[in-house]
Design a protein around this motif. Structure first.
Motif, PDB file in Angstrom:
ATOM      1  N   GLY B  41       0.797  -1.128  -0.092  1.00 38.59           N
ATOM      2  CA  GLY B  41       0.193  -0.030  -0.037  1.00 38.59           C
ATOM      3  C   GLY B  41       0.676   1.388  -0.007  1.00 38.59           C
ATOM      4  O   GLY B  41       2.021   1.304   0.353  1.00 38.59           O
ATOM      5  N   SER B  45      -0.871   4.219   4.319  1.00 37.89           N
ATOM      6  CA  SER B  45      -2.225   3.739   4.146  1.00 37.89           C
ATOM      7  C   SER B  45      -2.430   2.506   5.236  1.00 37.89           C
ATOM      8  O   SER B  45      -3.507   1.895   5.096  1.00 37.89           O
ATOM      9  CB  SER B  45      -1.950   2.644   3.016  1.00 37.89           C
ATOM     10  OG  SER B  45      -0.901   1.866   2.937  1.00 37.89           O
ATOM     11  N   LYS B  47       0.062   0.487   7.005  1.00 38.34           N
ATOM     12  CA  LYS B  47       0.578  -1.024   7.032  1.00 38.34           C
ATOM     13  C   LYS B  47       1.227  -1.028   8.688  1.00 38.34           C
ATOM     14  O   LYS B  47       1.188  -1.893   9.213  1.00 38.34           O
ATOM     15  CB  LYS B  47       1.784  -1.085   6.015  1.00 38.34           C
ATOM     16  CG  LYS B  47       1.185  -1.031   4.568  1.00 38.34           C
ATOM     17  CD  LYS B  47       2.162  -1.114   3.451  1.00 38.34           C
ATOM     18  CE  LYS B  47       3.179  -0.037   3.642  1.00 38.34           C
ATOM     19  NZ  LYS B  47       2.764   1.254   3.221  1.00 38.34           N
ATOM     20  N   LEU B 210      -3.182  -2.544   0.982  1.00 34.18           N
ATOM     21  CA  LEU B 210      -4.373  -1.399   1.690  1.00 34.18           C
ATOM     22  C   LEU B 210      -4.435   0.028   0.987  1.00 34.18           C
ATOM     23  O   LEU B 210      -3.241   0.328   0.356  1.00 34.18           O
ATOM     24  CB  LEU B 210      -3.804  -1.246   3.205  1.00 34.18           C
ATOM     25  CG  LEU B 210      -3.404  -2.372   3.972  1.00 34.18           C
ATOM     26  CD1 LEU B 210      -2.763  -1.781   5.300  1.00 34.18           C
ATOM     27  CD2 LEU B 210      -4.750  -3.066   4.282  1.00 34.18           C
ATOM     28  N   ARG B 211      -5.329   0.800   1.178  1.00 32.36           N
ATOM     29  CA  ARG B 211      -5.614   2.071   0.733  1.00 32.36           C
ATOM     30  C   ARG B 211      -6.419   2.833   1.565  1.00 32.36           C
ATOM     31  O   ARG B 211      -7.435   2.384   2.009  1.00 32.36           O
ATOM     32  CB  ARG B 211      -6.025   2.087  -0.722  1.00 32.36           C
ATOM     33  CG  ARG B 211      -6.251   3.633  -1.271  1.00 32.36           C
ATOM     34  CD  ARG B 211      -7.116   3.245  -2.518  1.00 32.36           C
ATOM     35  NE  ARG B 211      -6.861   4.516  -3.438  1.00 32.36           N
ATOM     36  CZ  ARG B 211      -7.591   4.890  -4.354  1.00 32.36           C
ATOM     37  NH1 ARG B 211      -8.579   4.018  -4.834  1.00 32.36           N
ATOM     38  NH2 ARG B 211      -7.229   5.951  -4.876  1.00 32.36           N
ATOM     39  N   TYR B 212      -6.025   3.946   2.048  1.00 30.39           N
ATOM     40  CA  TYR B 212      -6.565   4.560   3.357  1.00 30.39           C
ATOM     41  C   TYR B 212      -6.928   3.711   4.370  1.00 30.39           C
ATOM     42  O   TYR B 212      -8.212   4.074   4.857  1.00 30.39           O
ATOM     43  CB  TYR B 212      -7.678   5.351   2.687  1.00 30.39           C
ATOM     44  CG  TYR B 212      -7.470   6.417   1.606  1.00 30.39           C
ATOM     45  CD1 TYR B 212      -6.351   7.414   1.731  1.00 30.39           C
ATOM     46  CD2 TYR B 212      -8.140   6.591   0.188  1.00 30.39           C
ATOM     47  CE1 TYR B 212      -5.890   8.197   0.546  1.00 30.39           C
ATOM     48  CE2 TYR B 212      -7.758   7.463  -0.722  1.00 30.39           C
ATOM     49  CZ  TYR B 212      -6.800   8.146  -0.292  1.00 30.39           C
ATOM     50  OH  TYR B 212      -6.286   8.967  -1.482  1.00 30.39           O
ATOM     51  N   VAL B 274      -4.200   1.018  -6.647  1.00 33.48           N
ATOM     52  CA  VAL B 274      -4.040   2.079  -5.809  1.00 33.48           C
ATOM     53  C   VAL B 274      -3.336   3.610  -6.499  1.00 33.48           C
ATOM     54  O   VAL B 274      -2.842   4.171  -5.734  1.00 33.48           O
ATOM     55  CB  VAL B 274      -3.226   1.959  -4.308  1.00 33.48           C
ATOM     56  CG1 VAL B 274      -4.079   0.996  -3.478  1.00 33.48           C
ATOM     57  CG2 VAL B 274      -1.918   1.215  -4.639  1.00 33.48           C
ATOM     58  N   THR B 277      -2.980   7.348  -5.358  1.00 29.51           N
ATOM     59  CA  THR B 277      -3.491   7.702  -4.377  1.00 29.51           C
ATOM     60  C   THR B 277      -3.005   8.927  -3.630  1.00 29.51           C
ATOM     61  O   THR B 277      -1.689   8.851  -3.769  1.00 29.51           O
ATOM     62  CB  THR B 277      -3.327   6.401  -3.455  1.00 29.51           C
ATOM     63  OG1 THR B 277      -3.951   5.184  -4.053  1.00 29.51           O
ATOM     64  CG2 THR B 277      -3.859   6.748  -2.035  1.00 29.51           C
ATOM     65  N   ILE B 279      -1.653  11.270  -0.493  1.00 31.81           N
ATOM     66  CA  ILE B 279      -1.428  10.795   0.881  1.00 31.81           C
ATOM     67  C   ILE B 279      -2.091  11.716   1.764  1.00 31.81           C
ATOM     68  O   ILE B 279      -2.022  13.031   1.469  1.00 31.81           O
ATOM     69  CB  ILE B 279       0.224  10.957   1.125  1.00 31.81           C
ATOM     70  CG1 ILE B 279       0.840   9.952   0.498  1.00 31.81           C
ATOM     71  CG2 ILE B 279       0.659  10.854   2.652  1.00 31.81           C
ATOM     72  CD1 ILE B 279       2.470   9.961   0.300  1.00 31.81           C
TER      73      ILE B 279
END
Ligand SMILES: Nc1ncnc2c1ncn2[C@@H]1O[C@H](COP(=O)(O)OP(=O)(O)OP(=O)(O)O)[C@@H](O)[C@H]1O
Ligand SMILES: [Mg+2]
Lengths: 302, 280
Positions: B41, B45, B47, B210-212, B274, B277, B279
């Motif tokens: 991610g 995100s 982790k 993962l994202r957000y 992703v 994306t 940040i």
């Protein structure tokens, strides 16, 4: 190269509090402070102070010894308190900043073991500092005693000495071989341990080491207030006044009961019962403050 | 029993009085024993937050995490876990050997067994030569290596590695990859956070992206990367003539070497999931 198991893996359902882990953290804390070398500066400063005091020759032996005792005890008091507060205030923030706390607390280690290890390590270190300073203090006193005695005898031997000379020599011994000195130093150490525990408690919620140091400075300066509060709360007419003063004497430790420098210099006798009760007070206060710190630390987001 | 299981794991961070960051949002993971699992991610995100929650360094806002069936909030759950944190720093005043000894003793590994383990691990992470140097003088990659060493000192069943190859030289990177493969062969579970997609592709059995703070993709690496609706033929020894009509003629004039689904790279898949994306 193989990665063999160190010991047969046992399925454990519980993990008991381990003094061995506390000891590992305590010795590591000592190593930390010792290898940072700040300590040497402090100790050198103390040594210089004690050493220098023996050069102030005064009008009378009485004045001379008093000034040495005064300087040396004051140096021990200042140094132990300073190392206790400053040294302890740095411990947690540096652990967090360096993220070493992550690697420790992700091992099977209870948070209270970690905190106890830190406090124990610092207390142990202060014990050595106190011993070193006391030995030096003793050496300065003995040297001075020797010089003063031989000056009083003026070449004659102790057996041939006249009564006034004998009296003088006894008076010198009364000053230099005074058990009250050891009691005073012991209580200074008790104060240092209390300060370690209290600083650790403050640093569990403080945002930086400077913050903890300033809070401790304020507490240290307000300590005389606690002594007064301790003495007068019973005679307060109003409930509010009583509770207020009790609160003060609860929040601020009665440090002046542990610093007997002036009394000892003035030649007052320190009763053993006083030493015991004050130590009891210090121990209880240390314990309560530590428990509070451990409670806050348990809930702390790292 | 899963090595790690998270149920609706959620973490909010308060910033200031009113605002908050949702670092992790109802994450559900089931990581099997013996699996190498990759967490991917973009930056921020969630982790590292996931790892910290699994290890009880943070308390979840909602949900729970368990390690070998034990709640992350208990200390016993940490008996068989080793963590390499991101950008690790250790006690600057200890040398390499003392560092490992300290962590070993904390895990109640003692005596000759500990000394043997220290030698073995220093060899394994390639720091035998620098064992007597203070960590204050270690380079970033060397710190990373000693960090990996301390995570393994008590021979844990589960290793959480947060960007283990950050700052490590190419050869060291390959060593770490091989080490992870070796750990897998020994039956260890590894959770790996990394931005080095080719490495993740090499070593991981399963990944999730993962994202957000939300899981946007999860699955077996091989399956994720293979394109089921397409075929790929690798042919050799084809005559000029047949080449033109290759689709029909392969089996007649050429020798069919293999047929398979073409695979995309993890990089493509990652960018698809992703890419772009921001940040927050
Ligand atoms: N202690 C904290 N206080 C406030 N916000 C935090 C804290 N820790 C993490 N966050 C926020 O939570 C989010 C997730 O952070 P996290 O460190 O888990 O990201 P990551 O996926 O590990 O990123 P990277 O790839 O950069 O390591 C980020 O938006 C971060 O700003
Ligand atoms: Mg991270």
């Amino acid at each position: 190269m193989s990665l063999e198991a160190v010991q047969p893996m046992q399925e454990q359902d519980s993990l008991s509090f381990s003094p061995a882990r506390v000891w590992v953290i305590a010795t590591n804390t000592m190593t930390e402070v010792i290898r940072q070398k700040v300590l040497y500066v402090f100790i050198l400063f103390g040594l210089a102070l004690c050493g220098a005091s023996s050069f102030f020759t005064q009008f009378s032996f009485n004045e001379e010894l008093k000034s040495i005792i005064d300087t040396c005890l004051a140096a021990i008091k200042l140094l132990t308190a300073l190392i206790a507060v400053v040294g302890t205030a740095m411990l947690l923030p540096s652990e967090i900043e360096n993220r070493t706390i992550y690697t420790i607390l992700t091992k099977p280690v209870y948070r209270i073991e970690f905190l106890l290890g830190k406090v124990a390590g610092m207390s142990l270190l202060l014990f050595f500092v106190t011993i070193v300073m006391s030995v030096l203090f003793g050496a300065v006193l003995l040297l001075d005693e020797k010089a003063l005695v031989s000056h009083a005898l003026q070449g004659t031997s102790l057996l041939q000495a006249s009564d006034p000379v004998k009296q003088t020599i006894n008076a010198i011994y009364a000053q230099t071989r005074n058990p009250n000195l050891i009691k005073a130093i012991f209580l200074l150490y008790a104060q240092a341990v209390l300060l370690v525990s209290m600083t650790m408690m403050v640093s569990t919620f403080a945002t930086s080491s400077l913050f903890s140091i300033i809070i401790m400075l304020v507490i240290y300066m307000c300590a005389p207030l606690a002594t007064i509060a301790n003495e007068v709360w019973k005679s307060q007419p109003s409930i509010l006044g009583r509770v207020g003063l009790m609160f003060i004497s609860f929040c601020i430790p009665d440090l002046s009961s542990m610093t007997l420098v002036d009394d000892v210099v003035a030649g007052k006798h320190v009763l053993m019962s006083y030493v015991l009760s004050t130590t009891g007070y210090a121990a209880l206060y240390t314990l309560v403050v530590f428990a509070l710190g451990a409670f806050i630390f348990q809930e702390k987001e790292l | 029993m899963y090595a790690v299981e998270t149920k609706d794991l959620t973490k909010h961070f308060r910033i200031g009085l009113k605002r908050k960051v949702i670092a992790l949002d109802h994450l559900n993971l089931k990581i099997n024993e013996g699996e190498v699992y990759g967490l991917l991610g973009p930056n921020g995100s969630g982790k590292s937050t996931t790892l910290k929650l699994i290890l009880g360094l943070h308390q979840p806002t909602e949900g729970e995490a368990t390690v070998f069936g034990r709640s992350s909030e208990t200390v016993v759950s940490r008996l068989h876990v080793g963590l390499l944190p991101e950008n690790p720093y250790f006690y600057r005043y200890l040398n390499g050997e003392e560092t490992l000894r300290f962590y070993g003793k904390l895990c109640r590994v003692t005596g000759p067994a500990l000394e043997r383990k220290i030698d073995e691990i220093l060899e394994l992470v390639g720091l035998s030569q620098s064992r007597h140097r203070r960590l204050a003088g270690y380079s970033k990659g060397m710190l990373q290596r000693i960090g990996l060493g301390q995570a393994m000192i008590h021979d844990p069943k589960l290793l959480l590695l947060d960007e283990p190859t950050a700052g490590v030289d190419p050869e060291g990177s390959i060593d770490i990859r091989n080490l992870i493969i070796k750990l897998k062969k020994m039956g260890k579970t590894v959770i790996l956070c990394s931005h080095l997609l080719s490495q993740v592709q090499d070593v991981c059995d399963r990944i999730s992206i993962l994202r957000y703070g939300k899981k946007v993709l999860e699955g077996n690496v091989k399956e994720l990367l293979s394109k089921k609706d397409q075929f790929q033929f690798i042919a050799s020894g084809l005559s000029e003539q047949d080449k033109r009509a290759v689709e029909e003629l392969i089996s007649r004039s050429g020798k069919l070497e293999s047929t398979s689904h073409p695979t995309s790279t993890l990089e493509d898949l990652y960018m698809e999931s992703v890419g772009g994306t921001k940040i927050i």
